[in-house]
Scaffold this active site. Structure first.
Site, mmCIF file in Angstrom:
data_model
loop_
_atom_site.group_PDB
_atom_site.id
_atom_site.type_symbol
_atom_site.label_atom_id
_atom_site.label_comp_id
_atom_site.label_asym_id
_atom_site.label_seq_id
_atom_site.Cartn_x
_atom_site.Cartn_y
_atom_site.Cartn_z
ATOM 1 N N ASP A 222 -0.661 3.941 -5.810
ATOM 2 C CA ASP A 222 -0.974 3.787 -4.526
ATOM 3 C C ASP A 222 -1.845 4.814 -3.815
ATOM 4 O OD1 ASP A 222 -1.573 2.345 -2.215
ATOM 5 O OD2 ASP A 222 0.359 2.185 -1.578
ATOM 6 N N ASP A 298 -4.307 -3.305 2.153
ATOM 7 C CA ASP A 298 -3.399 -3.984 3.222
ATOM 8 C C ASP A 298 -4.088 -4.914 4.129
ATOM 9 O OD1 ASP A 298 -1.792 -2.155 2.228
ATOM 10 O OD2 ASP A 298 -2.238 -0.672 3.796
#
Length: 627
Positions: A222, A298
């Site tokens: 990430d 997200d």
């Protein structure tokens, strides 16, 4: 067109129409859509590839010939993934794992976000909370499940932290413009960033995955754009310096890909190149499909975010990134039961299915909702698992040809102009039409069935057949997932419920056959061990399936001497079949053995079910249906 430039790039697009008087991949017309584009890259060379098609599938093949085909993931990676920021400790992981069994919901992968580490130091564990990570991983793997842990590309500035110290001592950091080690701010606070553009740094980083308590965990890369909380536009300064004096502006969009390349290599090395890796990345570039899956980042617990997931995933598939998904339920905020149920249903029919949530959200494992909603979520996961043989075969085709798994309707129907602007429904391969329910309190949804009147679309639940070129309002009670099988296709499925996909990998196959007007159908089946890289040496079975003239045949076009599958044929389910047979028998090839089979014909719905042919799917066979 592929604009091969890793710098920040802008594209201005002007849509118009133009008179052609000729033929394009979208058919013959005097007026065709036209897009004028203006490409601007901040730096670097102009490196352009043009792909002439003529068909969309040809463009996919030509593009991935240049940048690389998607890799074939381990079988477990295409199952259901359960994640949140964060599971609290080792006991929490065990409890969630056990609850999936208690509520009889299949699950393949548990995930740990950054809080598993010792103070955001990657390749360490928070010992009070995760005292025995080896035991935790083994408690998952012995049930056929796996663990993913996060590993971001920033390392905490701490002389007592072995990774940071080694990174600094080897002079492997990205440099600032003045030549010193670049210091940025991310989850751990002050951090240094490895120069993954340097092959020596990638080799060093790859070795970290061989550490004893990490060698059996998969990886989540990430924050690898890279994220720098105190940087311009929350990323790295463009005048930072990489190996050979390269400015960051020249390589910004391949930094994340280089990070993933190092992780992929580390996964291979730690098991002597025997096992297939699984890596999820947020940052990617053309070619990242060779190493990793991607998610859309997200998102939020909002119906609009559910709605935009399909268009985003279609765009990624067309761009060669086939192993993609969007977080179920939305990363931010708290979904209600209806939104969560509909998101589960939508996610069951995209390549990567993961439930993930922010640390400040309420827990959202399926059993924490009301019983009816939990059953809907469970049914969606189980539906996903019945289609895993089909999914796995699609992944194999993508690996061989670069073909997208999720396809816009125009990809398969380029002459149907109605499909050109549609992105709220899509195809899986050439065989399944999916229309996710993305409206709150939906009781009906309108579905367009592509193609002309020769196309048949079979509702997989109601068995109703819809003709191509038509629209229909489909009832969508909460339990309904609008999915339709294309007439003329054969889909392999499994219906035995297991706790994880690898435990079902030798379970029997059901062939779901939807006939076209000519009573013909075709399909294929790919089988291997689901774990190793032996398929690269030819250790797999690939069979082509055809039903024509009342004869269903399986022809093994790629047999394997080393990989001997135990998978057998349990059932054949044919929709759109026009008569009740007088008999059905199986012929095993080449031995020629014959035996009669049990069958049942549903005259109302025109469905023929053939029970327990019992033949091995690694061998050739034929089923004769007698009028």
């Amino acid at each position: 067109m592929f604009w091969n430039n890793a710098a920040e790039t802008w594209i201005d697009i002007d849509y118009t129409t133009t008179s052609t008087g000729g033929s394009t991949m979208f058919g013959d017309s005097s007026s065709q859509p036209k897009a004028d584009t203006h490409w601007i890259s901040e730096t670097g060379i102009i490196d352009i590839f043009l792909f002439i098609g003529p068909k969309p599938a040809d463009v996919s093949r030509q593009f991935t010939t240049i940048v690389g085909h998607p890799y074939l993931p381990p079988h477990a990676a295409i199952g259901y993934h359960q994640c949140r920021w964060n599971y609290n400790d080792q006991k929490d992981v065990q409890t969630v794992h056990e609850n999936f069994d208690h509520y009889d919901i299949p699950m393949d992968v548990m995930w740990l976000d950054i809080e598993y580490t010792d103070g955001k130091r990657y390749f360490t564990w928070d010992a009070p909370k995760f005292a025995n990570p080896d035991e935790m991983i083994k408690n998952l793997t012995k049930f056929g499940r796996n663990l993913v842990v996060i590993s971001d590309p920033h390392f905490k500035k701490d002389d007592n932290y072995f990774v940071y110290k080694d990174l600094k001592d080897k002079d492997f950091c990205v440099k600032s413009k003045d030549g010193g080690n670049f210091e940025g701010w991310c989850w751990p606070g002050a951090s240094y960033y490895p120069d993954f553009i340097n092959p020596a740094v990638r080799d060093w980083y790859a070795e970290l995955y061989s550490r004893e308590t990490f060698k059996d965990a998969w990886t989540w890369n990430d924050m690898n754009e890279p994220s720098v909380f105190n940087g311009p536009e929350v990323t790295m300064h463009k005048d930072n310096i990489h190996i050979d004096g390269l400015e960051h502006r020249e390589v910004h969009n391949i930094y994340g890909m280089a990070h993933v390349m190092a992780s992929f290599d580390g996964h291979l090395k730690r098991h002597n190149y025997q096992l297939r890796p699984f890596i999820l990345t947020r940052s990617f570039f053309a070619g990242s499909q060779r190493h990793a899956a991607v998610w859309t980042g997200d998102n939020t617990a909002d119906w609009n975010h559910l709605k935009i997931a399909a268009p985003m995933l279609l765009s990624l598939n067309i761009a060669g990134m086939t192993f993609v998904g969007a977080d179920i339920g939305g990363f931010f905020k708290n979904p209600d039961a209806q939104l969560m149920a509909r998101w589960f249903q939508a996610a069951a029919f995209v390549p990567f299915m993961r439930n993930h949530a922010h640390i400040d959200t309420r827990r959202r494992e399926p059993w924490l909702f009301d019983e009816q909603s939990m059953f809907v979520m469970r049914d969606a996961v189980r539906a996903r698992y019945t289609f895993l043989p089909f999914w796995y075969t699609l992944f194999f085709h993508a690996n061989q040809t670069g073909a997208p798994l999720m396809r816009p309707l125009w990809y398969e129907f380029p002459k149907d102009s109605t499909t050109f602007g549609m992105d709220d429904e899509y195809l899986l391969g050439n065989a399944l039409l999916v229309k996710p329910v993305t409206e709150e309190n939906s009781k009906q949804t309108e579905v367009y069935f592509p193609g002309d009147s020769s196309e048949n679309w079979h509702d997989i639940s109601s068995l109703q057949i819809h003709k191509g070129g038509t629209k229909a309002s489909i009832d969508t009670p909460l339990q309904k997932i609008p999915v339709f099988q294309r007439g003329g296709t054969i889909i392999p499925r499994r219906f035995r419920v297991r706790r994880s996909s690898i435990l079902a990998i030798e379970d029997p196959i059901t062939l779901s056959i939807a006939l076209n007007d000519e009573q013909i159908a075709n399909g294929s089946l790919y089988l291997d061990d689901g774990i190793t890289r032996n398929h690269l040496e030819g250790d797999y079975v690939f069979a082509k399936l055809e039903l024509k003239d009342n004869l269903l045949k399986s022809r093994v076009v790629h047999p394997s001497k080393k990989y001997q599958t135990k998978v057998w044929l349990e059932r054949v389910y044919i929709t759109g079949f026009k008569f009740k047979p007088s008999g059905v028998e199986i012929h095993e090839l080449p031995a020629g053995e014959r035996k009669p089979l049990e069958f049942f014909y549903d005259e109302t719905n025109r469905v023929l079910t053939v029970r327990k042919p019992g033949v091995n799917m690694g061998k050739g066979w034929a089923i004769v249906i007698r009028p």
